[in-house]
Every structure is written in structure tokens, then in C-alpha cells.
Enzyme design. Sequence first.
Site, PDB file in Angstrom:
ATOM      1  N   GLY A   1      12.664 -10.832   5.018  1.00 13.18           N
ATOM      2  CA  GLY A   1      11.552  -9.907   4.834  1.00 13.18           C
ATOM      3  C   GLY A   1      11.374  -8.981   6.019  1.00 13.18           C
ATOM      4  O   GLY A   1      10.309  -8.411   6.226  1.00 13.18           O
TER       5      GLY A   1
ATOM      6  N   GLU B   1      17.699   3.802  -1.251  1.00 13.52           N
ATOM      7  CA  GLU B   1      17.297   2.472  -1.721  1.00 13.52           C
ATOM      8  C   GLU B   1      16.647   2.541  -3.107  1.00 13.52           C
ATOM      9  O   GLU B   1      16.921   1.716  -3.973  1.00 13.52           O
ATOM     10  CB  GLU B   1      16.348   1.825  -0.702  1.00 13.52           C
TER      11      GLU B   1
ATOM     12  N   SER C   1      16.207  -5.756   6.577  1.00 16.84           N
ATOM     13  CA  SER C   1      17.579  -5.537   7.035  1.00 16.84           C
ATOM     14  C   SER C   1      18.242  -4.430   6.216  1.00 16.84           C
ATOM     15  O   SER C   1      19.003  -3.629   6.757  1.00 16.84           O
ATOM     16  CB  SER C   1      18.396  -6.827   6.960  1.00 16.84           C
TER      17      SER C   1
ATOM     18  N   THR D   1       0.831  -1.212   0.000  1.00 15.54           N
ATOM     19  CA  THR D   1       0.000   0.000   0.000  1.00 15.54           C
ATOM     20  C   THR D   1       0.862   1.257   0.000  1.00 15.54           C
ATOM     21  O   THR D   1       0.396   2.314  -0.414  1.00 15.54           O
ATOM     22  CB  THR D   1      -0.900   0.037   1.252  1.00 15.54           C
ATOM     23  N   ASP D   2       2.124   1.153   0.461  1.00 10.14           N
ATOM     24  CA  ASP D   2       2.900   2.395   0.676  1.00 10.14           C
ATOM     25  C   ASP D   2       3.188   3.129  -0.624  1.00 10.14           C
ATOM     26  O   ASP D   2       3.109   4.350  -0.673  1.00 10.14           O
ATOM     27  CB  ASP D   2       4.176   2.137   1.502  1.00 10.14           C
TER      28      ASP D   2
ATOM     29  N   GLY E   1      17.197 -11.381   4.085  1.00  9.92           N
ATOM     30  CA  GLY E   1      16.345 -12.260   3.268  1.00  9.92           C
ATOM     31  C   GLY E   1      15.117 -12.772   3.992  1.00  9.92           C
ATOM     32  O   GLY E   1      14.357 -13.564   3.446  1.00  9.92           O
TER      33      GLY E   1
ATOM     34  N   TYR F   1       8.358  -6.892  -8.105  1.00  6.75           N
ATOM     35  CA  TYR F   1       7.933  -5.747  -7.283  1.00  6.75           C
ATOM     36  C   TYR F   1       7.703  -4.531  -8.187  1.00  6.75           C
ATOM     37  O   TYR F   1       6.669  -3.860  -8.103  1.00  6.75           O
ATOM     38  CB  TYR F   1       9.012  -5.453  -6.241  1.00  6.75           C
TER      39      TYR F   1
ATOM     40  N   ASP G   1       9.314   0.605   5.284  1.00  3.54           N
ATOM     41  CA  ASP G   1      10.394   0.027   6.083  1.00  3.54           C
ATOM     42  C   ASP G   1      11.177   1.108   6.828  1.00  3.54           C
ATOM     43  O   ASP G   1      11.487   0.970   8.018  1.00  3.54           O
ATOM     44  CB  ASP G   1      11.364  -0.758   5.182  1.00  3.54           C
TER      45      ASP G   1
HETATM   46  C1  GLA Z   1       9.073  -3.962   0.645  1.00  6.76           C
HETATM   47  C2  GLA Z   1       9.254  -2.482   0.335  1.00  6.76           C
HETATM   48  C3  GLA Z   1       8.217  -1.641   1.081  1.00  6.76           C
HETATM   49  C4  GLA Z   1       6.797  -2.161   0.864  1.00  6.76           C
HETATM   50  C5  GLA Z   1       6.737  -3.683   1.083  1.00  6.76           C
HETATM   51  C6  GLA Z   1       5.401  -4.254   0.713  1.00  6.76           C
HETATM   52  O1  GLA Z   1       9.354  -4.206   2.003  1.00  6.76           O
HETATM   53  O2  GLA Z   1      10.545  -2.050   0.686  1.00  6.76           O
HETATM   54  O3  GLA Z   1       8.322  -0.271   0.703  1.00  6.76           O
HETATM   55  O4  GLA Z   1       6.333  -1.816  -0.414  1.00  6.76           O
HETATM   56  O5  GLA Z   1       7.736  -4.371   0.359  1.00  6.76           O
HETATM   57  O6  GLA Z   1       4.402  -3.758   1.551  1.00  6.76           O
END
Ligand code: GLA
Length: 382
Positions: A118, A154, A121, A29-30, A116, A218, A166
Site C-alpha cells: 500500500g 495507470e 510501488s 478523497t482524490d 503490495g 475500488y 500517489d
Molecule cells: C490508491 C489510489 C489512490 C487513492 C488511494 C485511496 O492508492 O491509487 O489514487 O485513491 O488508493 O486514497
Amino acid sequence: MTGFDDVFGRSPEAVWQAPGRVNIIGEHTDYNEGFVLPIAVPLCIRASVAHRPDNVLRLASAQMPGPPVHTDLSALRPGALRDWPAYPAGVVWALRERTLPVAGVDLHITGDVPAGAGMSSSAAVACAVAAALNDLWDLGLSRTELVAVAQQAESDFVGMPCGSLDQSASLLAEEGHALFLDTRTLAARHIPFDLPAHGLSLLVADTKAPHRLVDGAYARRRASCEQAARTLGVRALRDLTVADLGTALGQLDAVTARRTRHVVTENARVLDAAALLETGTDPRRLGPLLTASHWSLRDDYEVTVPELDTAVDAALAAGAHGARMFGAGFGGSVLALVDAADRNRTATAIVAAATAAGHPRPTTFEVAAAPGARRMSIHPVR
Ligand code: GLA
């Protein structure tokens, strides 16, 4: 001691640590300017830094032994470095892009956020470095500005077109609270999130599934959302509500319609989850929202893999109130909301289901809402 002394033969001048995160709900959603609800976890990356009298950047990592990677600051441009050094170097680049007075530095990274899994890191690396350099050069950047710096490192330097979930969790979270964030306005609310007080536990299972296709897939998901917003004449998918879906989905091809439905329903689930926690409702009621999020990520957003689905199914069959993958997907971890008394039984069930399916053996652990990035004291070299 952080390891800086061993590599560089002197003490650091500033040390900051920044945590990884578990996103309770609000996935993908971000970058649609929507809502997220992460917590920071008690696993951190620590960045130690000291000035250099020149324009050289030296980078060392306790997890990647070998001589420091070094580069002249004038050579920093997107794509110039790969793998882990790209994250700290990207932060230096992003600060210099803002014409901030950042010059040569020795920089050392260590930590225990599993790569890795999720749990962000890499964002924790960027956030720890951004906070440490802000301190070292007395740049006066606010935490929200540091979020933007770490995210830019990033997305623009490393080349992963992420949103701000994140970095916000790592820099803005508070202990004992979930962070409700509107990623459009960056308005944040810290919502009490004390599961043990309710006899509950948040269990994480790292499936150890190898991340597959994550960057390309992604970016394609993101492009598809942006295409949907253009077709529907809105700034971002955040501007649609569940009530709009009836007419909106008919204007999109089948795949784009599914992606859109995930984002719109997920935003609604985040708002429901935040309201539920803020009105003091039993947090067990989060469970169905978590599980609905997983199904939407599996069926509409198509970012789960069999390892994640198996772990979620096993947790639910063992009596979890709800369970879901978190993070980008295509591998990584799941979370399960369980009664504290059922924690070990649920963990055993997840491991047994993975083994029976021929998947890697997951590792399981409990997490609680930890503080965001903070300054550490510096121990002098003896
Ligand atoms: C990764 C991306 C975040 C977000 C998530 C999915 O962690 O770095 O910005 O989009 O995937 O919610």
C-alpha cells in the site's frame, strides 16, 4: 550501477528515482476532487533509460529476472501488457497519446518500495519512468504534467481507475514536509512535517494481508461516489461540507450515504490536519483525526480488513496518539503516530496482536518525509 548495464550491455542515458508514499490523511478523497496530505518515503523506484534507433520498447526489472519484455511501439494500446511491464509501457503510451516525440527505448527498473504494502510501488514505477523519459527526450513537461501522464498510464492503460494522490506524492513532495494537495485545482502547499523535532515517530506496519478484491472494490467505491454526486446535483463529493450531510444523506440509499459520509468527513479531517500543522500546534493533536479516519474507512467506506483493524487497535492500546490504515485498503499497511520512546514497544504490540489473531506477521519500520522524484548521476561502465 543500476542493473541497466548488465541487461543491455551499455550505459543508461538518464536515471531517475521516484519514491513511494505514506498518506498521512485523506483516503479515497482524490477521485472525489478532494484533499490529501501524503509524504514521500525514503523507499524508491529507479528507472534507467537509453534511446534506441528503432521503435522498439525493451523493459527489464531487477525484481523480475528473465529476458527483457519487448514490444513495438505501434502495438501499445490499453490492455496490451499485464503485470509490471504495463506501468512503464503505459507511460510511453500516455506520452505518445500527447503526440510527444517518444520513440524506441531500453528501460530498466529497480527499487525497494515493497509491492503490495500500500506504499504505491506501481505509481513510483510510473513516476520514475515518466521523469526519466521526459529527461531523455527533453520533453519539457512540468512535474504537474508528469503527474497527469503517470496517472493516465495507470488508469487508462493498466485499467486501475485511480486518483492522483500517489503520483502527486511521488513527484511533488519535499523532504521534511507533508504535501497538502487540492486534487481539483492541483494547488499544493508544502507543510513542515518534522516529527522527530517533537519527540515523535511515524511507525508503519505492513500487515502482509493479501490484497483482496482491490481493483473491483475500488472501482465500485468510486462509482458509488460518482452516483452520489449526480443524485445530489454537485460536480463531485468535494463540493459538500459536513453541514450539508444532514439533508444530503436522506436522499441516498444506506450504502451510498455511508460512502458519502466518509468522503465528506475525511475532507474535513484533512483540512483540520493541515491547519493544525500550519499553525504550529503539537502534532500529537493529529492523533484523533488519524483514528477517526480509520474508523470512517472501516465503518462507512468498508475498505479495511481484520489485519488492518487488529494492527490499529493494537497500536492504540499500546498508547499511540492515533493510527489508521492508508492507501486503498483491503490489505496493505497502517501508520501509527507514537512518541519516539514508544516506537519499539508499539511495534512489538502490533506484531504480537497479529500473531495472536492468526494473521501473517507484520513488518514494522519508521518513516520520515523524504524528497520527491529526482535525477541520479550516471556511473559509466568500467
Ligand atoms: C490508491 C489510489 C489512490 C487513492 C488511494 C485511496 O492508492 O491509487 O489514487 O485513491 O488508493 O486514497
